[in-house]
Design an enzyme around this catalytic site. Structure first.
Site, PDB file in Angstrom:
ATOM      1  N   GLY A  12       1.936   2.247  10.732  1.00  0.00           N
ATOM      2  CA  GLY A  12       2.876   3.357  10.607  1.00  0.00           C
ATOM      3  C   GLY A  12       3.505   3.790  11.913  1.00  0.00           C
ATOM      4  O   GLY A  12       4.122   4.857  11.988  1.00  0.00           O
ATOM      5  N   HIS A  70      -9.611   1.217   4.647  1.00  0.00           N
ATOM      6  CA  HIS A  70      -8.345   1.373   5.371  1.00  0.00           C
ATOM      7  C   HIS A  70      -8.584   2.312   6.557  1.00  0.00           C
ATOM      8  O   HIS A  70      -9.376   3.259   6.454  1.00  0.00           O
ATOM      9  CB  HIS A  70      -7.287   1.955   4.423  1.00  0.00           C
ATOM     10  CG  HIS A  70      -5.908   1.923   5.008  1.00  0.00           C
ATOM     11  ND1 HIS A  70      -5.487   2.847   5.931  1.00  0.00           N
ATOM     12  CD2 HIS A  70      -4.874   1.067   4.827  1.00  0.00           C
ATOM     13  CE1 HIS A  70      -4.239   2.563   6.285  1.00  0.00           C
ATOM     14  NE2 HIS A  70      -3.842   1.493   5.621  1.00  0.00           N
ATOM     15  N   GLY A 110       2.592  -1.254   4.304  1.00  0.00           N
ATOM     16  CA  GLY A 110       2.625   0.168   3.980  1.00  0.00           C
ATOM     17  C   GLY A 110       4.051   0.638   3.740  1.00  0.00           C
ATOM     18  O   GLY A 110       4.622   0.455   2.666  1.00  0.00           O
ATOM     19  N   ASN A 131       0.875  -1.188   0.000  1.00  0.00           N
ATOM     20  CA  ASN A 131       0.000   0.000   0.000  1.00  0.00           C
ATOM     21  C   ASN A 131       0.904   1.227   0.000  1.00  0.00           C
ATOM     22  O   ASN A 131       1.505   1.559   1.013  1.00  0.00           O
ATOM     23  CB  ASN A 131      -0.889  -0.014   1.254  1.00  0.00           C
ATOM     24  CG  ASN A 131      -1.671   1.278   1.407  1.00  0.00           C
ATOM     25  OD1 ASN A 131      -1.822   2.043   0.451  1.00  0.00           O
ATOM     26  ND2 ASN A 131      -2.179   1.526   2.611  1.00  0.00           N
ATOM     27  N   TRP A 132       0.983   1.865  -1.151  1.00  0.00           N
ATOM     28  CA  TRP A 132       1.887   3.021  -1.275  1.00  0.00           C
ATOM     29  C   TRP A 132       1.353   4.261  -0.575  1.00  0.00           C
ATOM     30  O   TRP A 132       2.070   5.234  -0.404  1.00  0.00           O
ATOM     31  CB  TRP A 132       2.103   3.354  -2.750  1.00  0.00           C
ATOM     32  CG  TRP A 132       2.969   2.396  -3.503  1.00  0.00           C
ATOM     33  CD1 TRP A 132       3.393   1.153  -3.095  1.00  0.00           C
ATOM     34  CD2 TRP A 132       3.520   2.588  -4.814  1.00  0.00           C
ATOM     35  NE1 TRP A 132       4.164   0.570  -4.072  1.00  0.00           N
ATOM     36  CE2 TRP A 132       4.255   1.434  -5.136  1.00  0.00           C
ATOM     37  CE3 TRP A 132       3.442   3.622  -5.744  1.00  0.00           C
ATOM     38  CZ2 TRP A 132       4.922   1.290  -6.350  1.00  0.00           C
ATOM     39  CZ3 TRP A 132       4.106   3.478  -6.953  1.00  0.00           C
ATOM     40  CH2 TRP A 132       4.843   2.325  -7.250  1.00  0.00           C
ATOM     41  N   LYS A 133       0.093   4.279  -0.230  1.00  0.00           N
ATOM     42  CA  LYS A 133      -0.552   5.461   0.349  1.00  0.00           C
ATOM     43  C   LYS A 133      -0.312   6.681  -0.557  1.00  0.00           C
ATOM     44  O   LYS A 133      -0.199   6.526  -1.778  1.00  0.00           O
ATOM     45  CB  LYS A 133      -0.047   5.723   1.768  1.00  0.00           C
ATOM     46  CG  LYS A 133      -0.048   4.477   2.641  1.00  0.00           C
ATOM     47  CD  LYS A 133       0.183   4.821   4.082  1.00  0.00           C
ATOM     48  CE  LYS A 133       0.420   3.561   4.882  1.00  0.00           C
ATOM     49  NZ  LYS A 133       0.015   3.680   6.256  1.00  0.00           N
ATOM     50  N   GLU A 174      -5.764  -4.947  10.385  1.00  0.00           N
ATOM     51  CA  GLU A 174      -4.747  -3.929  10.625  1.00  0.00           C
ATOM     52  C   GLU A 174      -5.073  -3.187  11.914  1.00  0.00           C
ATOM     53  O   GLU A 174      -5.893  -2.241  11.893  1.00  0.00           O
ATOM     54  CB  GLU A 174      -4.711  -2.929   9.470  1.00  0.00           C
ATOM     55  CG  GLU A 174      -4.349  -3.556   8.137  1.00  0.00           C
ATOM     56  CD  GLU A 174      -3.744  -2.530   7.201  1.00  0.00           C
ATOM     57  OE1 GLU A 174      -2.609  -2.734   6.780  1.00  0.00           O
ATOM     58  OE2 GLU A 174      -4.398  -1.503   6.928  1.00  0.00           O
ATOM     59  N   GLU A 187      -7.005   4.707   7.656  1.00  0.00           N
ATOM     60  CA  GLU A 187      -6.807   6.137   7.345  1.00  0.00           C
ATOM     61  C   GLU A 187      -8.048   6.707   6.653  1.00  0.00           C
ATOM     62  O   GLU A 187      -8.383   7.880   6.855  1.00  0.00           O
ATOM     63  CB  GLU A 187      -5.537   6.304   6.488  1.00  0.00           C
ATOM     64  CG  GLU A 187      -4.284   6.079   7.344  1.00  0.00           C
ATOM     65  CD  GLU A 187      -3.077   5.532   6.597  1.00  0.00           C
ATOM     66  OE1 GLU A 187      -3.050   5.576   5.357  1.00  0.00           O
ATOM     67  OE2 GLU A 187      -2.163   5.028   7.269  1.00  0.00           O
ATOM     68  N   SER A 196       3.026  -2.105  10.368  1.00  0.00           N
ATOM     69  CA  SER A 196       4.471  -2.046  10.611  1.00  0.00           C
ATOM     70  C   SER A 196       5.192  -3.376  10.367  1.00  0.00           C
ATOM     71  O   SER A 196       6.148  -3.698  11.072  1.00  0.00           O
ATOM     72  CB  SER A 196       4.750  -1.536  12.032  1.00  0.00           C
ATOM     73  OG  SER A 196       4.276  -0.204  12.177  1.00  0.00           O
TER      74      SER A 196
HETATM   75  C1  PEP Z   1      -0.922   0.145   5.816  1.00  0.00           C
HETATM   76  O1  PEP Z   1      -0.915   1.302   5.434  1.00  0.00           O
HETATM   77  O2  PEP Z   1      -1.822  -0.603   5.437  1.00  0.00           O
HETATM   78  C2  PEP Z   1       0.136  -0.305   6.709  1.00  0.00           C
HETATM   79  C3  PEP Z   1       0.052  -1.489   7.221  1.00  0.00           C
HETATM   80  O3  PEP Z   1       1.162   0.599   6.930  1.00  0.00           O
HETATM   81  P1  PEP Z   1       2.554   0.274   7.664  1.00  0.00           P
HETATM   82  O4  PEP Z   1       3.051  -1.044   7.125  1.00  0.00           O
HETATM   83  O5  PEP Z   1       3.434   1.402   7.307  1.00  0.00           O
HETATM   84  O6  PEP Z   1       2.253   0.186   9.121  1.00  0.00           O
END
Ligand code: PEP
Length: 249
Positions: A174, A96, A234, A9-11, A168, A98, A213
């Site tokens: 993050g 998600h 992410g 997931n590039w966000k 998640e 976010e 993470s």
């Molecule tokens: C995500 O954005 O779905 C995610 C898991 O981010 P990260 O791996 O950076 O925690």
């Protein structure tokens, strides 16, 4: 056999030149990944054509990070499910954390988007997860099941087996804090049990991904858990060697 799936997931990250290096490096590094592991990257909508150009014909699929709840019409700024299909997307992230926390998406909105994606022929990646306060107050299971049930109720039990679930925990996204393998397994088993209750044996084939993470160092232990079928990645998906190492795990 377990279906293995890792999705990046590039966000809100990426520019044309950097994307090209990243996508090329992923494509060129695939020989390290066991056959049977599926890979995908969910990129900002405007970069989907670029992802398609580089990844077409490879083992890596691509997708979007959100989809409109509407079909078509006067909805300025929206991107519809059919448009993602036109660009060869296989997957779309929906719900998600976010999107839920920063953009006010409610369970009902997520459910409508999942139905739209399914009708268009996409595989929705339904994201669920509790906040730290919810975990500490003992309502983790209620929150995760409420989020999942909203999708099942709106899309019908026939939808089970047609979407991926990503667990998640919000406190792990993050933040550098990863759920322990046992914490992840507990929630994944809960999700699997609910899917089995409504969908029957097909539940064993629904990929349930862990996200939050994940790093190359933590991936193997998480993915070794019985109900953890892969990851939604992410930050580490923006680095080809980290992403490939996670996929190899
Ligand atoms: C995500 O954005 O779905 C995610 C898991 O981010 P990260 O791996 O950076 O925690």
């Amino acid at each position: 056999m377990k279906r293995r799936l890792v999705i990046g997931n590039w966000k809100l990250n990426g520019r044309l030149a950097a994307n090209l290096s990243l996508l090329d490096a992923i494509r060129n590094g695939l020989s390290r990944i066991a056959t049977g592991t599926q890979l995908a990257v969910c990129v900002p909508h405007v970069y989907i054509p670029q992802a398609r150009a580089v990844l077409n014909g490879s083992a890596v699929a691509w997708g979007g990070q959100d989809v409109s709840a509407f079909g078509e019409g006067a909805y300025t700024g929206e991107v519809g499910a059919g448009m993602l299909v036109d660009l060869g997307c296989g997957y779309v992230l929906i719900g998600h954390s976010e999107r839920r926390t920063l953009f006010g998406e409610r369970d009902a909105d997520v459910a409508v988007k999942v139905k739209r994606a399914l009708s268009a022929g996409l595989v929705p990646v339904v994201c669920v997860g509790e906040s730290l306060a919810e975990r500490e107050s003992g309502s983790m299971a209620d929150v995760v099941l409420r989020q999942l049930n909203a999708v099942i109720e709106h899309c019908g039990v026939g939808a089970v087996g047609r979407f991926v679930v990503a667990y998640e925990p919000v406190w792990a996204i993050g933040t550098g804090l990863t759920a322990s393998p046992a914490q992840a397994q507990e929630v994944h088993a809960l999700i699997r049990a609910r899917l089995a209750e409504v969908g029957g044996p097909v539940a064993s084939r629904v990929p349930i991904l862990y996200g939050g993470s994940v790093k190359p160092e933590s991936a193997a232990r998480l993915f070794a858990e019985q109900d953890v079928d892969g990851g939604l990645i992410g930050g580490a998906s923006l680095n080809a060697s980290d992403f490939l190492a996670i996929c190899a795990a």
